[in-house]
Design a protein around this motif. Structure first.
Motif, PDB file in Angstrom:
ATOM      1  N   HIS A 198     105.241  -3.971   7.005  1.00 33.23           N
ATOM      2  CA  HIS A 198     106.071  -3.137   7.612  1.00 33.23           C
ATOM      3  C   HIS A 198     105.357  -1.768   8.151  1.00 33.23           C
ATOM      4  CE1 HIS A 198     109.494  -5.662   6.442  1.00 33.23           C
ATOM      5  NE2 HIS A 198     108.948  -5.629   5.166  1.00 33.23           N
ATOM      6  N   ASP A 199     105.303  -1.145   9.241  1.00 36.29           N
ATOM      7  CA  ASP A 199     104.708  -0.075   9.825  1.00 36.29           C
ATOM      8  C   ASP A 199     105.783   1.209   9.231  1.00 36.29           C
ATOM      9  OD1 ASP A 199     102.907   0.920  12.582  1.00 36.29           O
ATOM     10  OD2 ASP A 199     103.472   2.179  10.666  1.00 36.29           O
ATOM     11  N   LEU A 200     105.418   1.980   8.571  1.00 36.49           N
ATOM     12  CA  LEU A 200     106.293   2.801   8.159  1.00 36.49           C
ATOM     13  C   LEU A 200     106.720   3.760   9.118  1.00 36.49           C
ATOM     14  CD1 LEU A 200     107.655   4.899   5.669  1.00 36.49           C
ATOM     15  CD2 LEU A 200     105.484   6.147   5.732  1.00 36.49           C
ATOM     16  N   ARG A 201     105.740   3.872  10.160  1.00 41.10           N
ATOM     17  CA  ARG A 201     106.208   4.834  11.470  1.00 41.10           C
ATOM     18  C   ARG A 201     107.471   4.084  12.283  1.00 41.10           C
ATOM     19  NH1 ARG A 201     102.329   8.649  11.805  1.00 41.10           N
ATOM     20  NH2 ARG A 201     100.021   8.180  10.907  1.00 41.10           N
ATOM     21  N   GLY A 202     107.554   3.058  11.823  1.00 42.60           N
ATOM     22  CA  GLY A 202     108.853   2.591  12.361  1.00 42.60           C
ATOM     23  C   GLY A 202     110.248   3.233  12.118  1.00 42.60           C
ATOM     24  N   TRP A 203     109.837   4.013  11.073  1.00 41.15           N
ATOM     25  CA  TRP A 203     111.171   4.540  10.429  1.00 41.15           C
ATOM     26  C   TRP A 203     110.990   6.185  10.651  1.00 41.15           C
ATOM     27  CZ3 TRP A 203     109.523   0.289   8.130  1.00 41.15           C
ATOM     28  CH2 TRP A 203     110.735  -0.770   7.975  1.00 41.15           C
ATOM     29  N   ALA A 204     109.902   6.611  11.532  1.00 42.81           N
ATOM     30  CA  ALA A 204     109.695   8.113  11.854  1.00 42.81           C
ATOM     31  C   ALA A 204     110.227   8.003  13.343  1.00 42.81           C
ATOM     32  CB  ALA A 204     108.449   8.341  11.613  1.00 42.81           C
ATOM     33  N   HIS A 205     111.149   9.298  13.446  1.00 41.95           N
ATOM     34  CA  HIS A 205     111.805   9.018  14.878  1.00 41.95           C
ATOM     35  C   HIS A 205     111.483  10.197  15.852  1.00 41.95           C
ATOM     36  CE1 HIS A 205     114.161   5.971  12.860  1.00 41.95           C
ATOM     37  NE2 HIS A 205     114.625   6.922  11.948  1.00 41.95           N
ATOM     38  N   ASP A 206     110.680  11.084  15.350  1.00 42.81           N
ATOM     39  CA  ASP A 206     110.209  12.273  16.277  1.00 42.81           C
ATOM     40  C   ASP A 206     109.056  11.635  17.374  1.00 42.81           C
ATOM     41  OD1 ASP A 206     108.186  11.883  13.967  1.00 42.81           O
ATOM     42  OD2 ASP A 206     107.054  13.492  15.167  1.00 42.81           O
ATOM     43  N   ARG A 207     108.808  12.325  18.466  1.00 46.04           N
ATOM     44  CA  ARG A 207     108.091  11.770  19.397  1.00 46.04           C
ATOM     45  C   ARG A 207     106.486  11.338  18.808  1.00 46.04           C
ATOM     46  NH1 ARG A 207     105.288  14.538  23.836  1.00 46.04           N
ATOM     47  NH2 ARG A 207     105.719  16.585  22.818  1.00 46.04           N
ATOM     48  N   ALA A 245     116.134  -0.049   4.486  1.00 44.36           N
ATOM     49  CA  ALA A 245     116.260  -1.037   5.564  1.00 44.36           C
ATOM     50  C   ALA A 245     115.751  -2.439   4.690  1.00 44.36           C
ATOM     51  CB  ALA A 245     115.409  -0.832   6.588  1.00 44.36           C
ATOM     52  N   ILE A 246     114.442  -2.257   3.966  1.00 37.98           N
ATOM     53  CA  ILE A 246     113.952  -3.572   3.467  1.00 37.98           C
ATOM     54  C   ILE A 246     114.530  -3.941   2.298  1.00 37.98           C
ATOM     55  CG2 ILE A 246     111.601  -4.228   2.320  1.00 37.98           C
ATOM     56  CD1 ILE A 246     110.415  -2.110   4.252  1.00 37.98           C
ATOM     57  N   VAL A 247     115.048  -3.005   1.424  1.00 38.09           N
ATOM     58  CA  VAL A 247     115.771  -3.677   0.210  1.00 38.09           C
ATOM     59  C   VAL A 247     117.384  -2.980   0.013  1.00 38.09           C
ATOM     60  CG1 VAL A 247     115.701  -3.407  -2.335  1.00 38.09           C
ATOM     61  CG2 VAL A 247     113.476  -2.765  -1.153  1.00 38.09           C
ATOM     62  N   PRO A 248     118.153  -3.981   0.600  1.00 40.99           N
ATOM     63  CA  PRO A 248     119.577  -3.775   0.512  1.00 40.99           C
ATOM     64  C   PRO A 248     119.994  -3.593  -0.798  1.00 40.99           C
ATOM     65  CG  PRO A 248     119.129  -5.694   1.886  1.00 40.99           C
ATOM     66  CD  PRO A 248     117.814  -5.362   1.077  1.00 40.99           C
ATOM     67  N   PRO A 249     121.066  -2.677  -0.926  1.00 40.35           N
ATOM     68  CA  PRO A 249     121.790  -2.347  -2.099  1.00 40.35           C
ATOM     69  C   PRO A 249     122.115  -3.620  -2.991  1.00 40.35           C
ATOM     70  CG  PRO A 249     122.576  -0.883  -0.614  1.00 40.35           C
ATOM     71  CD  PRO A 249     122.010  -1.976   0.258  1.00 40.35           C
ATOM     72  N   GLY A 250     121.974  -3.625  -4.298  1.00 41.62           N
ATOM     73  CA  GLY A 250     122.137  -4.872  -5.038  1.00 41.62           C
ATOM     74  C   GLY A 250     121.171  -5.883  -5.084  1.00 41.62           C
ATOM     75  N   SER A 251     119.911  -5.689  -4.114  1.00 45.05           N
ATOM     76  CA  SER A 251     119.107  -6.931  -4.323  1.00 45.05           C
ATOM     77  C   SER A 251     117.914  -6.576  -5.181  1.00 45.05           C
ATOM     78  CB  SER A 251     118.349  -7.076  -2.805  1.00 45.05           C
ATOM     79  OG  SER A 251     118.232  -5.662  -2.363  1.00 45.05           O
ATOM     80  N   SER A 252     117.459  -7.813  -5.324  1.00 41.51           N
ATOM     81  CA  SER A 252     116.471  -7.916  -6.949  1.00 41.51           C
ATOM     82  C   SER A 252     115.192  -7.500  -6.710  1.00 41.51           C
ATOM     83  CB  SER A 252     116.670  -9.407  -7.350  1.00 41.51           C
ATOM     84  OG  SER A 252     115.981 -10.097  -6.275  1.00 41.51           O
ATOM     85  N   ALA A 253     114.590  -6.598  -5.719  1.00 42.05           N
ATOM     86  CA  ALA A 253     113.372  -6.147  -5.858  1.00 42.05           C
ATOM     87  C   ALA A 253     112.617  -5.120  -6.506  1.00 42.05           C
ATOM     88  CB  ALA A 253     113.236  -5.403  -4.284  1.00 42.05           C
ATOM     89  N   ARG A 254     111.404  -5.273  -6.933  1.00 39.30           N
ATOM     90  CA  ARG A 254     110.754  -4.291  -7.865  1.00 39.30           C
ATOM     91  C   ARG A 254     109.905  -3.887  -6.962  1.00 39.30           C
ATOM     92  NH1 ARG A 254     109.359  -3.248 -13.114  1.00 39.30           N
ATOM     93  NH2 ARG A 254     110.694  -5.205 -13.697  1.00 39.30           N
ATOM     94  N   ALA A 275     112.913   3.735   5.197  1.00 36.86           N
ATOM     95  CA  ALA A 275     112.190   1.970   5.195  1.00 36.86           C
ATOM     96  C   ALA A 275     112.930   1.305   3.916  1.00 36.86           C
ATOM     97  CB  ALA A 275     110.673   2.298   5.098  1.00 36.86           C
ATOM     98  N   LEU A 276     112.666   1.936   2.888  1.00 40.98           N
ATOM     99  CA  LEU A 276     113.222   1.183   1.544  1.00 40.98           C
ATOM    100  C   LEU A 276     114.800   0.859   1.729  1.00 40.98           C
ATOM    101  CD1 LEU A 276     111.033   3.199  -1.025  1.00 40.98           C
ATOM    102  CD2 LEU A 276     110.799   1.196  -0.009  1.00 40.98           C
TER     103      LEU A 276
END
Ligand SMILES: CN1CCC[C@H](Cn2ccc3ccc(-c4n[nH]c(N)c4C#N)cc32)C1
Length: 245
Positions: free
Chosen positions: A35-44, A72-81, A69-70
């Motif tokens: 995932h490109d972190l800039r996808g969650w950076a909203h300024d120009r 969006a990628i890790v919904p609440p309650g999911s089992s990611a480390r 980003a986190l």
């Protein structure tokens, strides 16, 4: 295993499509997404960094893009480390690679600049396990190389990835009798190359003698290069004789 990697340099992870890991992805054994972190950076300018509070050199990665980003990628309650490479992290070892290979889902956060705003890690810890990990005592320019190292060390331990289950079990530092011995020398055809023969025992067909020779070579190499590792092994009398030669 599910892998998610967040980075401002997604092209860094093209190697994930080649070699054994690429085949594991094609088989569906590894479900990896970059995932490109800039996808969650909203300024120009898609800004992901800003000056450090308290002054000092360089820039720090802003918390807002990372938080979104986190989320969006890790919904609440999911089992990611969440695994965050940093020079100030706990050492990444074969043992930790083995632990990670048992995890269903790893999310890697690749920092750049002087690092990620500390509140990102704090916030993530409130809803998932977070490890800050270092691959060695040297300073890189960012976390991407470290994530490539960790992903390779972890995924090669997954069943079926190596294609020869025995290889990982014989690794240096793999759990078991060869607990922390360095790999000894390996040979293949031709039997004589530039006047240098292969050690005859390896062509003897005597598997007991071959195993003893390989362990002796590993003991000698470890004693010469990493003597501090010797004590981490269960040595028998034959081992002690080899080391006393
Ligand atoms: C001068 N500053 C000092 C702090 C870190 C800055 C660069 N950087 C930013 C994010 C980041 C992530 C990992 C690593 C890293 N370096 N060495 C290792 N074993 C690592 C690991 N895992 C380095 C990183 C450079």
């Amino acid at each position: 295993m599910k892998l998610d990697i967040v980075t401002i340099f997604p092209d860094y992870f093209a190697p994930l499509d080649v070699s054994l890991l690429g085949k594991a992805r094609q088989r569906g054994d590894v479900d990896a997404h970059v995932h490109d972190l800039r996808g969650w950076a909203h300024d120009r300018h898609r800004t992901v960094d800003d000056t450090p509070y308290g002054g000092g050199p360089g820039m720090v990665m802003k918390p807002e893009p990372w938080g979104e980003a986190l989320d969006a990628i890790v919904p609440p309650g999911s089992s990611a480390r969440l695994v965050v490479p940093t020079p100030s992290g706990r050492p990444f070892t074969q043992e930790l690679a083995g632990a990670y290979a048992a995890e269903p889902w790893l999310v890697f956060a690749c920092g750049r600049y002087e690092g990620i705003d500390a509140r990102v890690i704090e916030d993530a810890r409130s809803r998932m396990p977070v490890d800050e990990v270092s691959i060695g005592d040297y300073v890189l320019a960012g976390g991407e190389s470290a994530v490539l190292v960790m992903v390779e060390a972890v995924t090669r331990l997954l069943p079926g990835v190596l294609g020869n289950a025995g290889s990982a079990a014989d690794d240096s530092f793999a759990p078991g009798r060869m607990e922390a011995l360095l790999e000894g020398p390996v040979y293949t055809k031709p039997p004589d190359w530039r006047g240098r023969p292969v050690p005859p025992v390896l062509m003897s067909g005597n598997h007991g003698a071959i195993a003893r020779w390989r362990r002796d070579e590993a003991l000698r190499r470890t004693a010469a290069i990493r003597p501090e590792l010797i004590a981490r092994n269960a040595l028998d009398d034959a081992d002690r004789r080899t080391l006393s030669e």
